[in-house]
Design an enzyme around this catalytic site. Sequence first.
Site: not given
Length: 406
Positions: A17, A133
Site C-alpha cells: 500500500m 496491516d
Amino acid sequence: MLARRYLLLDPLARGGMSVIWRAFDQSLHRMIAVKVLTASLHTDPLERVSVRSEARAAARFIHPDSIEIYDYGETVTTSGGVAAYVVMPLLDGTPLAERVEKGPLRWQEAAAIALRLARVLMAGHARGLVHRDVTAENVLLTAEGPKLLDFGIAAWAGDPDDDRGTPPYVAPERLLGAPTHPAVDVYALGVLLHTMLTGRTPYPETTWEEIEAVRRTAPPPRVPGVPNSVATLCQRCLAHEPEARPTAAQIVSALTSALGTATVGRHVRRGLTVAGSAAIALSALLWFQQSAPPPTPERAAKSPSPTARLIESSPAATITVEKAAADFTTVLTARTPCGATDDDVVLDLRQVLNHAVTPQQGPSETTTDNLRRKLSDRWREGRLTPACLSELQARLDDLDTALQGE
C-alpha cells in the site's frame, strides 16, 4: 519535495500500500521517515476525509513500541492523483521481514516480539483503533526492541472495510466486506507469529486475486517444534471465524505465561546445576577437613577454617538493606532486561520499595510481600517481561535476607 518541506531522498521499504522514504525535514533540519500511500484519494472525497480522521486519531495514540506520528499531509502525484503521506521519526533498525528471510527465529524470540506487538494492539484496540496491516514489513527491530509502524493509517473499529492490507495477512472476513474489527489485527499477528516460527506464511497466496479465489475449510496449520501453548495460540489467532480468535489482551496473557514458564524452567535447571556443584564442593570440603591434620592453637588463631572463609566471602552474609534496594532499582531502570517497562510502573515500584525499606511506626510489613504482589500484578497485566520479573524477584530475595538480618 512534499509540502515544500520534506525532501525525499531514497526509498527504504515498499509494501502493498505504500513506500517508506528516508527524507530530510528542511524546516527543522532533521532526518525523518515519510510513508507515502500509493493508492490515490483523488476520486473519492469521503476517502480523503476518512484517511485524515484516522491519521489524527493515530497521532493521539502514543505507545513506546509504536512509531510516533510527526505530521500528515496530502500531495498531488505525478499522475495527477492525490496521495496521503505520514511523517515519522527515522529509526535505526532492521525490518523484521529481513530477519525472517534468514530463517525461523527461536520460539522465545518470536514470542517476545509478538508479545510486544500484542501490547501495542491491545492499547490501540482499547482506543477503538484497528491497525489493519500488521506485517513483517511494518515491524522494525531496534536496539530498544520491536516497533510497530503504520498506526498513522489506522481505522476506527466498525468502519467499512477497504482494500488496505497485505494479502498473506488479510483475515478471511475482510473478503466478505465485514466492518473493520480488532480481530483482523489478531489474525495478522497470528500470520506474523507463524512466519517468525517457521520462516514462511501459513498460506501460499500472495495477491488479492489468489486469496479471493481460495476457500479454506481445514483447520489452520499448526506450528511444529514449539511449546504446545504457543502452537495452540498461533492456531487460534488464525481461526477462520473472527469470534473464535483471542483478543490482543488474551494474547498478551498467553505469551507472558509461556515465556514465564520457559524462564522458570531455565532457572530450575540452572538451580539444579548449581546445587549439584555445591554438593560436590561440600563433599570436597568435608573430605579436606577430615583428611587434614588437626590444627595447632597457633595455626587456628592465624588462619580461619575453610567454612569460615566461605561464609566471609558469601554476598548474602554482608549485603545491606541499602545495597539490596539499590540493586533492585538498578535492575528496574536498566535497559536490559527491564528497558520496556513503562515509566508509571517504574515509579510505582520504586515508591513501594521505598516504603518497604523505610522504618515505620507501629506494626507493618517488614518483608517485601507487598512489592512481590505488585510485581506479580504487573506481570499478569503484561507490563513486565518475564526476564525483568525474574531479575527483580532475585533482588527481592537479597532484600528479604538483609531485612531479616537487621
